[in-house]
Write a protein that holds these residues in place. Structure first.
Motif, short mmCIF file in Angstrom:
data_model
loop_
_atom_site.label_atom_id
_atom_site.label_comp_id
_atom_site.label_asym_id
_atom_site.label_seq_id
_atom_site.Cartn_x
_atom_site.Cartn_y
_atom_site.Cartn_z
N LYS A 1 104.41 50.20 -56.32
CA LYS A 1 105.16 49.37 -55.37
C LYS A 1 104.22 48.72 -54.35
O LYS A 1 104.45 47.60 -53.90
CB LYS A 1 106.21 50.21 -54.64
N TYR A 2 103.21 49.45 -53.95
CA TYR A 2 102.15 48.90 -53.08
C TYR A 2 100.83 49.43 -53.59
O TYR A 2 100.74 50.53 -54.15
CB TYR A 2 102.39 49.21 -51.60
N TYR A 3 99.78 48.64 -53.40
CA TYR A 3 98.51 48.97 -54.03
C TYR A 3 97.39 48.15 -53.38
O TYR A 3 97.65 47.23 -52.59
CB TYR A 3 98.57 48.67 -55.53
N SER A 4 96.17 48.49 -53.72
CA SER A 4 95.02 47.73 -53.24
C SER A 4 93.98 47.63 -54.35
O SER A 4 94.00 48.40 -55.32
CB SER A 4 94.41 48.38 -51.99
N PHE A 5 93.09 46.69 -54.20
CA PHE A 5 91.96 46.57 -55.12
C PHE A 5 90.82 45.88 -54.37
O PHE A 5 91.02 45.26 -53.32
CB PHE A 5 92.34 45.82 -56.39
N VAL A 6 89.64 45.99 -54.92
CA VAL A 6 88.44 45.41 -54.30
C VAL A 6 87.86 44.36 -55.22
O VAL A 6 87.76 44.57 -56.44
CB VAL A 6 87.40 46.51 -54.00
N ALA A 7 87.50 43.23 -54.65
CA ALA A 7 86.82 42.16 -55.40
C ALA A 7 85.64 41.69 -54.57
O ALA A 7 85.82 41.24 -53.43
CB ALA A 7 87.78 41.01 -55.69
N ASN A 8 84.46 41.83 -55.12
CA ASN A 8 83.22 41.41 -54.45
C ASN A 8 83.15 41.95 -53.02
O ASN A 8 82.86 41.23 -52.07
CB ASN A 8 83.10 39.89 -54.46
#
Length: 286
Positions: free
Chosen positions: A115-122
């Motif tokens: 339902k909610y989340y995070s991720f990392v890009a560069n």
């Protein structure tokens, strides 16, 4: 000019349904709107075609993908399947417009991790929130959580919050703690943080999340949050609070003209290249 660290597409409120256009007024305001439901698939197709001409890392759709029936998302998923990059979703209030819609079914339909989340890009942290938890709509009919949701809306109404309507949710205490942990971890890793949701929190508006004040107070305590971007308010909006830009993306559903954008993250600024009704902006970090 430097190349961007991350580039991504942004859309909000595709809100497709096979029904006639509808004109109305937003409750609690004098703001009128026109929803062009049957035009949404073609608008989505145009956006994906434009995004495919760019070197993007991913695309966001910020809630209300379909208007009522979750099955209407099948036609839209067939369009987004043509995207060269992943389309990431935030949950909107219309995902739960028909009572009894199961959040797990929506998550599966949209291919979301949760339902909610995070991720990392560069080394940039992208945090996607679920601003439906606090109100009633996301919770099963007859459940204690739905009852508490209605009671919560009423308590905000008694407190004079102009956004005290059932279609405006918010973050639960648990999600607030999670967001706090995410921003702390991002800060420790020297990452810029960008927040995304369906409901706005600033400037003040009848369509803001119920606990907008509490969400902003948490954001205020971090200097690595570089932008908050959302949908829900189809006419769009913009404001700055303590140096953080709060950007409401115009709803794709509304009016004849399309609405989407391409965003670029740099070390000193975020640029938004608007298409259709979305204005372009250069947002320097403060």
């Amino acid at each position: 000019m430097k190349s961007p660290e991350v580039s991504f597409g942004i859309m909000a409120d595709c809100q497709y349904a096979d029904k006639d256009d509808f004109r109305g007024r937003i409750a609690g305001s004098d703001i009128t709107f026109r929803n062009c439901y049957r035009k949404s698939p073609e608008k989505l197709r145009q956006a994906i075609e434009e995004f495919n001409q760019r070197e993007l890392d991913f695309i966001f759709h910020l809630g209300d993908f379909s208007d009522e029936k979750l099955s209407d998302a099948d036609e839209l998923n067939a369009i987004t399947a043509m995207s060269k990059v992943a389309v990431k979703h935030a949950l909107g209030n219309h995902e739960f417009w028909i009572p009894g819609t199961n959040p797990d079914d929506v998550i599966e339909k949209y291919g979301m991790p949760d339902k909610y989340y995070s991720f990392v890009a560069n080394n940039n942290r992208f945090v996607v929130l679920d601003t439906n938890e606090l109100g009633p709509l996301e919770h099963p009919v007859g459940s204690i959580e739905r009852k508490i949701g209605y009671e919560t809306v009423e308590s905000y109404r008694r407190a004079g919050r102009i956004q005290a309507y059932e279609w405006n949710g918010g973050l639960s205490d648990r999600q607030m703690d999670w967001l706090d942990d995410e921003l702390t971890d991002a800060q420790r890793r020297d990452q810029k943080a960008f927040l995304f949701s369906h409901h706005p929190v600033f400037p003040p508006h009848v369509l803001n999340a119920l606990n907008d004040k509490e969400i902003m107070e948490l954001i205020d305590s971090y200097d690595n949050v570089k932008a908050y971007i959302n949908g829900h308010q189809h006419g769009g909006n913009f404001g700055r609070r303590n140096g953080v830009p709060y950007v409401t993306i115009e709803g794709m559903l509304s009016e004849e003209t399309n609405a989407f954008a391409v965003a670029n993250v740099y070390d000193d600024k975020l640029t938004i290249e608007g298409h259709g009704r979305v204005p372009s902006r250069v947002l320097h970090y403060e």
